[in-house]
Design an enzyme around this catalytic site. Structure first.
Site, PDB file in Angstrom:
ATOM      1  N   TRP A   1       0.674  -1.772  -2.597  1.00 26.46           N
ATOM      2  CA  TRP A   1       0.990  -1.114  -1.168  1.00 26.46           C
ATOM      3  C   TRP A   1       0.291  -1.818  -0.296  1.00 26.46           C
ATOM      4  O   TRP A   1      -0.915  -2.221  -0.246  1.00 26.46           O
ATOM      5  CB  TRP A   1       0.581   0.297  -1.383  1.00 26.46           C
ATOM      6  CG  TRP A   1       0.370   0.995   0.044  1.00 26.46           C
ATOM      7  CD1 TRP A   1      -0.480   0.858   0.967  1.00 26.46           C
ATOM      8  CD2 TRP A   1       1.464   1.829   0.608  1.00 26.46           C
ATOM      9  NE1 TRP A   1      -0.227   1.458   2.070  1.00 26.46           N
ATOM     10  CE2 TRP A   1       0.939   2.166   2.083  1.00 26.46           C
ATOM     11  CE3 TRP A   1       2.836   2.072   0.286  1.00 26.46           C
ATOM     12  CZ2 TRP A   1       1.847   2.795   3.047  1.00 26.46           C
ATOM     13  CZ3 TRP A   1       3.452   2.919   1.091  1.00 26.46           C
ATOM     14  CH2 TRP A   1       3.109   3.340   2.529  1.00 26.46           C
TER      15      TRP A   1
ATOM     16  N   ASP B   1      -0.812  -1.332   7.528  1.00 23.15           N
ATOM     17  CA  ASP B   1      -0.893  -1.876   8.833  1.00 23.15           C
ATOM     18  C   ASP B   1      -1.580  -3.121   9.132  1.00 23.15           C
ATOM     19  O   ASP B   1      -2.506  -3.640   8.099  1.00 23.15           O
ATOM     20  CB  ASP B   1      -2.207  -1.191   9.702  1.00 23.15           C
ATOM     21  CG  ASP B   1      -1.584   0.266   9.843  1.00 23.15           C
ATOM     22  OD1 ASP B   1      -0.798   0.723   9.394  1.00 23.15           O
ATOM     23  OD2 ASP B   1      -2.326   1.038  10.423  1.00 23.15           O
TER      24      ASP B   1
ATOM     25  N   GLN C   1      -4.157  -3.342   5.750  1.00 25.28           N
ATOM     26  CA  GLN C   1      -4.567  -2.064   4.708  1.00 25.28           C
ATOM     27  C   GLN C   1      -3.909  -2.368   3.482  1.00 25.28           C
ATOM     28  O   GLN C   1      -2.613  -2.556   3.363  1.00 25.28           O
ATOM     29  CB  GLN C   1      -3.844  -0.823   5.508  1.00 25.28           C
ATOM     30  CG  GLN C   1      -4.603  -0.517   6.805  1.00 25.28           C
ATOM     31  CD  GLN C   1      -5.811   0.058   6.752  1.00 25.28           C
ATOM     32  OE1 GLN C   1      -6.054   1.301   6.566  1.00 25.28           O
ATOM     33  NE2 GLN C   1      -7.060  -0.753   6.977  1.00 25.28           N
TER      34      GLN C   1
END
Length: 562
Positions: A49, A52, A68
Site C-alpha cells: 500500500w 500521500d 506513506q
C-alpha cells in the site's frame, strides 16, 4: 509511420454492446503480463500500500520523494515514510524508509508531513506522529549526513513532539495533522501550517518559530471556513502573476499571488483558493468570488497532493495520490494498492482565475513510435481506430475545431458537471456538439471502453465546454468503482481549439483538457481490453461534424521504477 484507420458507425457499435455481462476476473501473479493493471510509467513501489506523497524536495542533484507506505501489506496500516530518489522525476530508485516509528511521539505511526530546506541548504522534515495515547502530534527529523546526496539516514529531534494538542490550545487531538512546507516571514521567523478543524469549521492552524525547533501557535489560523470539515495536507505557496516559472515558498511580493490548497476529508477531494497573503497579520485573503472552496486540482480520483519548488528547473511541481477503484479483495490479490500521478508543473493561468497543470517535460523521454494523423473532419456518429500505438501504455494529444456552434445544446439551468457527464455519457444521449474525444482501453466490439470527451453547451448567452471522463463502461467487473467524472473547462470555442492530452497506463487514465485548465484522473480495470487486446479511438458521437486539427500519439516506454 504507416497506420490503418477504420471508419465505423458509433451508433451501430454502441447499440450492440448493451446487455453484455459475464465477468472475467484475473488471477494475478508476479508475471507482468498477468498483472495487467500494474502501471509502467506512473510511480508505485513493487508491492503493498502507498498513499500521500510526502516531502518532496530536490537535494544533491536528486529529487527525493517520500511517501506513506505499508511495508506489510496492500491495505492501509503500519505506516512509514518510504523514500525513493530520481534524477528526472520519471525513473526512481528506492532507499530504506527515511522515518519509521521509534519514539513515543510517533510509536503508533508516522503520518504525512513536508520537507523544508533551511538556510545553508539543510533539509528538515516536519511530520505527524501518533503517540501512545493515539494523539496526533508534530515531530521533526533532519539528515544524519548532509554530505550524502541520497539522504539515507534521518535523525529525529530529541525535543519531539514540537507541536501537540493541550487543554489550553483547544486542539482536537484526532484532527491535528499534516504540517506544510514552512516559509520565512519578513521578520525572519518561520511559519508552518497544520490541518485541523473545530466542530465543522476546517482550518489551517499557524505556528511560528525563530529556530525551526521551538514552535508557538498563533492566536488565529491562517484561514478557516465554516462547514468544510477537517483540512488534511494543507499546502500554501506563491505563484507568479505572469509567467509559468515557479518561485520559492517564502516569496511574498507584489508580483505574486498565493494559493491555499487543502484536502477536504469529508469530500475526499483536493480544493484550492487563490488570493493574497498579508504577511504582517499572517492572514490569507481569498479573491472575491472564491471565498468558498470551489476550484479543484483534479476532478477525478485524486487526493493528498503536495507541491514543491524545484530550484533547479525554476518550477513548482505537483504530486498527488490516486487510490484504487477496485475492491479491497482484488487489491490484496494483486498485492498492491495506490499510485502517484505523473508529476505536474503548476502555474497561474493568465486570467488569474485558476491554476494550470501540465505533465513535467521529462516524461516525454519515454515517448517512442510516434503516430500522427493528418487534419480531417470527423463526421457525427463516426470514429477512427488508431493503430501503431501500444494502447495500454500511451501518450495521446488531440485537438478539435468546432464551426457549427449554433447547434450547441441549450442548458436551461446550471447543472453540476459531474452529474451532467453521468447523464450525457459518450454512448447515451447525443448532443449537437458532442460528445467527441477519445475512447481508451476499448475492447474489440466495444464491450468495454473508457471515454474522455468534450460536449459544448449554450448557457446564458455563452458557451460552456464540458470535459468528461466516463468509466461507466470501463469494465465488465461491476465490483469496481465505475464513477463518471466531469468539469467545465474555461475555454472559448469561438476563439480556441479544444485540446485534450491523455496519459494511458494500464489502469490509469490521466487527462488534461484545455491545455491543462481541466484535469481528470481515473482508475479503470478492464477484463477484456488488457495487454494487446486494448484499442484506442478518436470519436464523435454528436450530430454535428467536428474537425481534428492535430493528432499525435506515442507508445510509452516503461520507466525504471524499482
Amino acid at each position: 509511420m504507416t497506420m490503418f484507420i477504420s471508419t465505423i458507425s458509433l451508433f451501430t457499435l454502441f447499440s450492440a454492446i448493451y446487455g453484455t455481462a459475464a465477468t472475467n476476473l484475473h488471477t494475478f501473479s508476479s508475471d507482468s503480463y498477468n498483472q495487467p493493471y500494474r502501471t509502467a510509467y506512473h510511480f508505485q513501489p513493487p508491492k503493498n500500500w502507498i498513499n500521500d506523497p510526502n516531502g518532496p524536495l530536490r537535494y544533491g542533484g536528486l529529487y527525493h520523494l517520500f511517501y506513506q507506505y505499508n511495508p506489510k501489506g496492500a491495505v492501509w496500516g503500519n505506516i512509514v515514510w518510504a523514500h525513493s530518489v530520481s534524477k528526472d522525476l520519471v525513473n526512481w530508485t528506492p532507499l530504506d524508509p527515511a522515518i519509521f516509528p521509534s519514539q513515543p511521539s510517533d510509536i503508533n505511526g508516522c503520518w504525512s508531513g513536508s520537507a523544508t530546506v533551511l538556510p545553508g541548504n539543510k533539509p528538515a522534515i516536519l511530520y505527524t506522529g501518533i503517540n501512545p495515547l493515539n494523539q496526533q502530534v508534530q515531530n521533526m527529523a533532519k539528515p544524519k549526513n548532509l554530505s550524502d546526496p541520497f539522504l539515507r539516514e534521518w535523525v529525529k529531534s530529541t525535543k519531539n513532539p514540537l507541536m501537540a494538542p493541550t487543554s489550553a490550545n483547544e486542539i482536537n487531538s484526532s484532527s491535528f495533522r499534516d504540517p506544510s512546507t514552512a516559509w520565512l516571514g519578513q521578520d525572519g521567523h518561520w511559519r508552518v501550517l497544520v490541518g485541523s478543524k473545530r466542530r465543522s469549521r476546517g482550518m489551517a492552524l499557524l505556528y511560528r518559530s525563530k529556530d525551526f525547533s521551538d514552535w508557538v501557535q498563533a492566536k488565529h489560523p491562517l484561514h478557516s471556513t465554516l462547514g468544510s470539515g477537517m483540512w488534511e495536507c494543507p499546502d500554501f505557496f506563491p505563484v507568479l502573476k505572469n509567467g509559468q516559472l515557479g518561485v520559492d515558498t517564502s516569496v511574498n511580493d507584489d508580483y505574486v499571488r498565493h494559493v491555499l490548497k487543502v484536502s477536504l476529508d469529508d469530500k475526499k477531494h483536493d480544493y484550492y483558493m487563490i488570493g493574497s497573503y498579508n504577511g504582517a497579520r499572517d492572514r490569507f485573503i481569498p479573491d472575491k468570488g472564491f471565498e468558498e472552496f470551489v476550484l479543484r486540482y483534479d476532478y477525478g480520483k485524486y487526493y493528498a497532493s503536495k507541491t514543491f519548488f524545484d530550484d533547479g528547473e525554476k518550477r513548482r511541481v505537483l504530486l498527488g495520490w490516486v487510490n484504487e477503484s477496485s475492491s479491497v479483495a482484488d487489491d490484496i490479490k494483486k498485492g498492491w494498492s495506490g499510485i502517484h500521478t505523473i508529476p505536474r508543473a503548476i502555474w497561474l493561468h493568465k486570467s488569474g482565475k485558476q491554476l494550470v497543470q501540465w505533465p513535467v517535460e521529462e516524461i516525454k523521454k519515454l515517448r517512442e513510435k510516434p503516430v500522427n494523423l493528418s487534419p480531417q473532419t470527423l463526421k457525427g456518429g463516426k470514429f477512427l481506430q488508431i493503430n501503431g500505438v501500444t494502447a495500454t501504455q500511451a501518450d495521446v494529444e488531440i485537438s478539435f475545431e468546432v464551426s457549427e456552434l449554433g447547434r450547441a445544446e441549450k442548458l436551461k439551468y446550471w447543472t453540476d458537471p459531474q452529474i451532467l457527464c453521468s447523464r450525457k455519457g459518450s454512448s447515451s444521449l447525443r448532443s449537437g456538439l458532442g460528445p467527441f474525444g477519445l475512447l481508451v482501453f476499448a475492447s474489440e466490439g466495444l464491450q468495454e471502453f473508457t471515454s474522455v470527451f468534450f460536449t459544448i453547451f449554450r448557457y446564458q448567452q455563452k458557451y460552456l465546454v464540458l470535459l468528461c471522463s466516463d468509466q461507466s463502461r470501463s469494465s465488465l467487473n461491476k465490483n469496481n468503482d465505475l464513477t463518471t467524472y466531469g468539469t467545465f473547462v474555461d475555454v472559448n470555442p469561438l476563439k480556441e481549439k479544444l485540446s485534450l492530452r491523455t496519459l494511458v497506463d494500464h489502469s490509469v487514465v490521466e487527462s488534461f483538457g484545455g491545455e491543462g485548465r481541466g484535469c481528470i484522473t481515473a482508475r479503470v480495470y478492464p477484463t477484456l481490453a488488457i495487454n494487446d487486446k486494448a484499442q484506442i479511438y478518436a470519436f464523435n458521437n454528436g450530430t454535428a461534424d467536428v474537425k481534428i486539427t492535430r493528432f499525435s500519439a506515442w507508445s510509452m516506454k516503461k520507466a525504471h521504477i524499482k
